[in-house]
Design a protein around this motif. Structure first.
Motif, PDB file in Angstrom:
ATOM      1  N   VAL A 132       5.377   0.015   7.692  1.00 50.24           N
ATOM      2  CA  VAL A 132       4.469  -0.030   8.836  1.00 50.24           C
ATOM      3  C   VAL A 132       3.118   0.540   8.418  1.00 50.24           C
ATOM      4  O   VAL A 132       2.772   1.663   8.735  1.00 50.24           O
ATOM      5  N   ALA A 133       2.391  -0.245   7.707  1.00 50.60           N
ATOM      6  CA  ALA A 133       1.044   0.135   7.243  1.00 50.60           C
ATOM      7  C   ALA A 133       0.266  -1.143   7.005  1.00 50.60           C
ATOM      8  O   ALA A 133       0.850  -2.206   6.778  1.00 50.60           O
ATOM      9  N   ILE A 134      -1.050  -1.050   7.089  1.00 46.36           N
ATOM     10  CA  ILE A 134      -1.878  -2.227   6.861  1.00 46.36           C
ATOM     11  C   ILE A 134      -1.861  -2.552   5.377  1.00 46.36           C
ATOM     12  O   ILE A 134      -2.348  -1.790   4.552  1.00 46.36           O
ATOM     13  N   GLY A 135      -1.276  -3.673   5.044  1.00 52.00           N
ATOM     14  CA  GLY A 135      -1.211  -4.105   3.656  1.00 52.00           C
ATOM     15  C   GLY A 135      -1.378  -5.603   3.571  1.00 52.00           C
ATOM     16  O   GLY A 135      -1.487  -6.295   4.594  1.00 52.00           O
ATOM     17  N   ALA A 136      -1.383  -6.130   2.359  1.00 51.73           N
ATOM     18  CA  ALA A 136      -1.590  -7.558   2.156  1.00 51.73           C
ATOM     19  C   ALA A 136      -0.520  -8.387   2.865  1.00 51.73           C
ATOM     20  O   ALA A 136      -0.815  -9.367   3.547  1.00 51.73           O
ATOM     21  N   GLN A 137       0.722  -7.975   2.708  1.00 48.25           N
ATOM     22  CA  GLN A 137       1.835  -8.713   3.296  1.00 48.25           C
ATOM     23  C   GLN A 137       1.779  -8.674   4.821  1.00 48.25           C
ATOM     24  O   GLN A 137       1.882  -9.705   5.490  1.00 48.25           O
ATOM     25  N   ASN A 138       1.573  -7.481   5.376  1.00 43.30           N
ATOM     26  CA  ASN A 138       1.515  -7.348   6.834  1.00 43.30           C
ATOM     27  C   ASN A 138       0.333  -8.103   7.430  1.00 43.30           C
ATOM     28  O   ASN A 138       0.440  -8.692   8.510  1.00 43.30           O
ATOM     29  N   ALA A 139      -0.801  -8.082   6.737  1.00 42.66           N
ATOM     30  CA  ALA A 139      -1.985  -8.799   7.220  1.00 42.66           C
ATOM     31  C   ALA A 139      -1.702 -10.295   7.293  1.00 42.66           C
ATOM     32  O   ALA A 139      -2.109 -10.975   8.245  1.00 42.66           O
ATOM     33  N   PHE A 140      -1.001 -10.810   6.302  1.00 47.04           N
ATOM     34  CA  PHE A 140      -0.690 -12.236   6.285  1.00 47.04           C
ATOM     35  C   PHE A 140       0.309 -12.595   7.384  1.00 47.04           C
ATOM     36  O   PHE A 140       0.160 -13.623   8.063  1.00 47.04           O
ATOM     37  N   VAL A 141       1.319 -11.751   7.576  1.00 48.48           N
ATOM     38  CA  VAL A 141       2.307 -11.995   8.637  1.00 48.48           C
ATOM     39  C   VAL A 141       1.606 -12.003   9.996  1.00 48.48           C
ATOM     40  O   VAL A 141       1.876 -12.874  10.842  1.00 48.48           O
ATOM     41  N   LEU A 142       0.706 -11.054  10.211  1.00 45.27           N
ATOM     42  CA  LEU A 142      -0.045 -10.991  11.473  1.00 45.27           C
ATOM     43  C   LEU A 142      -0.872 -12.254  11.675  1.00 45.27           C
ATOM     44  O   LEU A 142      -0.887 -12.841  12.758  1.00 45.27           O
ATOM     45  N   ARG A 143      -1.545 -12.678  10.629  1.00 42.75           N
ATOM     46  CA  ARG A 143      -2.400 -13.863  10.697  1.00 42.75           C
ATOM     47  C   ARG A 143      -1.587 -15.108  11.031  1.00 42.75           C
ATOM     48  O   ARG A 143      -1.980 -15.930  11.858  1.00 42.75           O
ATOM     49  N   GLN A 144      -0.419 -15.252  10.390  1.00 46.62           N
ATOM     50  CA  GLN A 144       0.428 -16.406  10.673  1.00 46.62           C
ATOM     51  C   GLN A 144       0.981 -16.341  12.098  1.00 46.62           C
ATOM     52  O   GLN A 144       1.120 -17.364  12.763  1.00 46.62           O
ATOM     53  N   GLY A 145       1.276 -15.131  12.548  1.00 48.64           N
ATOM     54  CA  GLY A 145       1.760 -14.978  13.910  1.00 48.64           C
ATOM     55  C   GLY A 145       0.713 -15.365  14.930  1.00 48.64           C
ATOM     56  O   GLY A 145       1.017 -15.981  15.961  1.00 48.64           O
ATOM     57  N   LEU A 146      -0.543 -15.038  14.647  1.00 52.40           N
ATOM     58  CA  LEU A 146      -1.630 -15.373  15.556  1.00 52.40           C
ATOM     59  C   LEU A 146      -1.901 -16.874  15.595  1.00 52.40           C
ATOM     60  O   LEU A 146      -2.218 -17.434  16.637  1.00 52.40           O
ATOM     61  N   THR A 147      -1.782 -17.535  14.451  1.00 48.03           N
ATOM     62  CA  THR A 147      -2.012 -18.979  14.411  1.00 48.03           C
ATOM     63  C   THR A 147      -0.749 -19.762  14.763  1.00 48.03           C
ATOM     64  O   THR A 147      -0.794 -20.979  14.939  1.00 48.03           O
ATOM     65  N   ARG A 148       0.405 -19.030  14.831  1.00 47.55           N
ATOM     66  CA  ARG A 148       1.685 -19.632  15.195  1.00 47.55           C
ATOM     67  C   ARG A 148       2.080 -20.757  14.243  1.00 47.55           C
ATOM     68  O   ARG A 148       2.591 -21.802  14.658  1.00 47.55           O
ATOM     69  N   ARG A 149       1.829 -20.547  12.957  1.00 46.68           N
ATOM     70  CA  ARG A 149       2.173 -21.529  11.944  1.00 46.68           C
ATOM     71  C   ARG A 149       3.247 -20.977  11.012  1.00 46.68           C
ATOM     72  O   ARG A 149       3.033 -19.960  10.347  1.00 46.68           O
ATOM     73  N   HIS A 150       4.392 -21.610  10.989  1.00 43.51           N
ATOM     74  CA  HIS A 150       5.488 -21.258  10.074  1.00 43.51           C
ATOM     75  C   HIS A 150       5.868 -19.775  10.165  1.00 43.51           C
ATOM     76  O   HIS A 150       6.168 -19.145   9.148  1.00 43.51           O
ATOM     77  N   VAL A 151       5.836 -19.232  11.375  1.00 45.37           N
ATOM     78  CA  VAL A 151       6.119 -17.804  11.570  1.00 45.37           C
ATOM     79  C   VAL A 151       7.547 -17.455  11.139  1.00 45.37           C
ATOM     80  O   VAL A 151       7.773 -16.457  10.450  1.00 45.37           O
ATOM     81  N   GLY A 152       8.507 -18.281  11.540  1.00 50.08           N
ATOM     82  CA  GLY A 152       9.891 -18.019  11.175  1.00 50.08           C
ATOM     83  C   GLY A 152      10.096 -17.983   9.664  1.00 50.08           C
ATOM     84  O   GLY A 152      10.807 -17.121   9.147  1.00 50.08           O
ATOM     85  N   LEU A 153       9.437 -18.910   8.967  1.00 51.26           N
ATOM     86  CA  LEU A 153       9.539 -18.958   7.503  1.00 51.26           C
ATOM     87  C   LEU A 153       8.967 -17.690   6.880  1.00 51.26           C
ATOM     88  O   LEU A 153       9.590 -17.078   6.001  1.00 51.26           O
ATOM     89  N   VAL A 154       7.792 -17.283   7.331  1.00 51.72           N
ATOM     90  CA  VAL A 154       7.122 -16.101   6.784  1.00 51.72           C
ATOM     91  C   VAL A 154       7.947 -14.838   7.038  1.00 51.72           C
ATOM     92  O   VAL A 154       8.151 -14.021   6.136  1.00 51.72           O
TER      93      VAL A 154
END
Length: 202
Positions: free
Chosen positions: A20-42
């Protein structure tokens, strides 16, 4: 509280403390969640990867990595290069209003998969934190180390699931193009900062 339950809880809290910290992986997961693209895969790739690394650490792979520091060094340089490239891409999106939304709609499943795999497995902190640190703490639990691992794996599943699927709750905030641009600038700063940390520690 039974010792197995307390050990599992310790693993859960330790796992959350590390991811639970701002990192590369978390930033990407957040971004995909916001765009709602392939969230389950990520989310699935992140959770499964974390689980594999945690199991490896508990099984003693951390000792092998410690004995071969050259492996971590190679991953550090490759990972830093990838993060810088990702940061440049984020800044380009920030310079074009609506670019993030357009990319979110057009992003391919294969491209998303390759990106999340790279951000996960080319990050040397993953090996240092998840394999070495979590592995060493887990092995201090003796016979209950696998209960600790269970707690840590549960933390990963809960966190990535909440971050990926919960991001849609922020949709009203991201209805404005300027918010997308700010997000991309923040992501770029995070990526460059992590890359710099990796290079300076080389």
């Amino acid at each position: 509280m039974p010792i197995t339950l307390s050990t599992t809880l310790l693993g859960l809290l330790t796992g959350l403390g590390l991811i639970v910290a701002i990192g590369a992986q978390n930033a990407f997961v957040l971004r995909q969640g916001l765009t709602r693209r392939h969230v389950g895969l990520v989310v699935a790739v992140c959770a499964v990867s974390d689980a594999a690394l945690i199991v490896a650490g508990v099984a003693g792979v951390g000792a092998v990595i410690t004995a071969h520091p050259a492996v971590v060094t190679v991953v550090r340089w490759v990972g830093a290069a990838y993060l810088i490239a990702f940061a440049v891409q984020s800044l380009r999106r920030a310079a074009r209003p609506g670019a993030l939304e357009a990319e979110g709609r057009a992003g391919t499943r294969r491209g998303t998969l390759l990106t999340v795999l790279a951000l996960t497995w080319l990050n040397p902190h993953v090996y240092l934190d998840t394999v070495l640190l979590l592995g060493s703490v887990a092995n201090q639990q003796g016979a209950d180390r696998w209960w600790f691992a269970t707690g840590a794996v549960t933390a990963s599943v809960l966190w990535f699931g909440s971050l990926g699927f919960g991001a849609r709750l922020l949709a009203p905030l991201f209805a404005r193009p300027v918010t997308w641009r700010v997000l991309d600038v923040v992501i770029a700063v995070v990526m460059v900062t992590i890359a710099a940390t990796l290079l300076l520690s080389a």
